[in-house]
Enzyme design. Structure first.
Site, PDB file in Angstrom:
ATOM      1  N   PRO A  70       3.029  -1.312  13.516  1.00  0.00           N
ATOM      2  CG  PRO A  70       3.036  -2.163  15.688  1.00  0.00           C
ATOM      3  CD  PRO A  70       3.425  -2.491  14.286  1.00  0.00           C
ATOM      4  CD  GLU A  71       5.092   3.544  10.597  1.00  0.00           C
ATOM      5  OE1 GLU A  71       5.944   4.224  11.195  1.00  0.00           O
ATOM      6  OE2 GLU A  71       5.323   2.956   9.532  1.00  0.00           O
ATOM      7  CG  HIS A  97       0.500 -15.917  17.787  1.00  0.00           C
ATOM      8  ND1 HIS A  97       1.596 -16.675  17.426  1.00  0.00           N
ATOM      9  CD2 HIS A  97      -0.463 -16.170  16.857  1.00  0.00           C
ATOM     10  CE1 HIS A  97       1.295 -17.343  16.305  1.00  0.00           C
ATOM     11  NE2 HIS A  97       0.063 -17.061  15.948  1.00  0.00           N
ATOM     12  NE  ARG A 123       5.738 -10.886  10.105  1.00  0.00           N
ATOM     13  CZ  ARG A 123       6.033 -10.107   9.084  1.00  0.00           C
ATOM     14  NH1 ARG A 123       5.186  -9.163   8.723  1.00  0.00           N
ATOM     15  NH2 ARG A 123       7.146 -10.269   8.413  1.00  0.00           N
ATOM     16  CE  LYS A 137      24.152  15.100   7.818  1.00  0.00           C
ATOM     17  NZ  LYS A 137      24.521  16.305   8.573  1.00  0.00           N
TER      18      LYS A 137
END
Ligand SMILES: [Zn+2]
Length: 268
Positions: free
Chosen positions: A2-3, A90, A109, A149
């Site tokens: 999931p983002e 789960h 997981r 940078k």
């Protein structure tokens, strides 16, 4: 995994079912996800849920005495169900409400997290840069931040201390749309280029949230889980396929151990 858009869509999905409701009971079926689940979460019992907020990819379930911090990790998901529905494999955490519903957390997981904070801060949250969809994330801010940078621009925009929640997919997609080569040193981008890139990052995340909002299954549906939505991607995962802009084959390279997809013709 999931983002940020999936986490934001999860937040929007569960909020109407939870805010204003009282927690009856919190149950853990595992002592540990990514980290130990703290006993302090038990304090939520009897508390009214005031708000669900998001910081980067963390959700905060806020009550008057503190907040549960939830991270979906690699495979976590949240659903709101009737509490009578038996937990499945789960299903590690249940936040049961007094109205007979339950917020159920599933995570095959176990890389996710349930933590507790009294004041909104936590070591897991660390020191984070601005949210990408706020005005705080703007070309002036990032041009200044990038000064001197040498790190590749792609790695730079994926650094949570610079801006939170720009995951690998969105870094690839926004750099392609802004026509900026992912290996360029961050400090070498002009203000104009940053303006373009900031715009594309906001665009790509907003589109994903909108798409997710329309394609995600109902968060209160028992069958199937509100998984991760399919998105229309331009370059991510498409090495060797023709560039949607010029037709040349897209290239792939590792930058900071992350797979990077780009068009060497279009991105300078
Ligand atoms: Zn191209």
């Amino acid at each position: 995994m999931p983002e940020l858009p999936e986490v934001e869509v999860s937040r929007m999905g569960i909020t109407p079912h939870l805010v204003g409701e009282t927690v009856a009971k919190i149950t853990f079926r595992t002592p540990k996800l990514r980290w130990d689940i703290p006993a302090e979460l038990k304090q939520m019992e009897g508390q009214v849920i005031r708000n669900i907020s998001r910081r980067a990819k963390y959700l905060l379930i806020e009550t008057d005495i503190g907040s549960a911090i939830v991270h979906l990790g690699m495979s976590g998901s949240l659903r709101v169900l009737d509490a009578e529905i038996a937990p499945a494999k789960h299903d590690h955490v249940d936040l049961k409400l007094t109205n007979g519903k339950v917020l159920r957390y599933n995570d095959p997981r176990r890389f996710g997290a349930w933590l507790w904070t009294e004041d909104g801060t936590h070591a897991a949250l660390g020191t984070m840069g601005p949210e990408p969809l706020t005005d705080e994330f703007n070309p002036d801010y990032i041009t200044e931040k990038a000064k001197g940078k040498r790190v590749a621009v792609k790695q730079f925009i994926m650094d949570n201390k610079v801006v939170v929640g720009v995951g690998n997919i969105y870094a690839n997609e926004s750099l392609f749309s802004a026509r900026i080569h992912p290996t360029r040193p961050a400090g070498k981008l002009t203000h104009k280029e940053w303006a373009l890139l900031v715009d594309e990052i906001k665009q790509v995340l907003t589109t994903a949230i909108k798409q997710g909002g329309t394609t995600l299954k109902d968060f209160s549906q028992a069958d199937g889980k509100p998984g991760y939505f399919a998105q229309e991607l331009l370059v991510y995962g498409k090495a060797g396929e023709p560039c949607p802009n010029c037709g040349e084959p897209l290239e792939e390279q590792k930058i900071g151990q992350r797979n990077t997809f780009f068009c060497a013709e279009c991105q300078l």
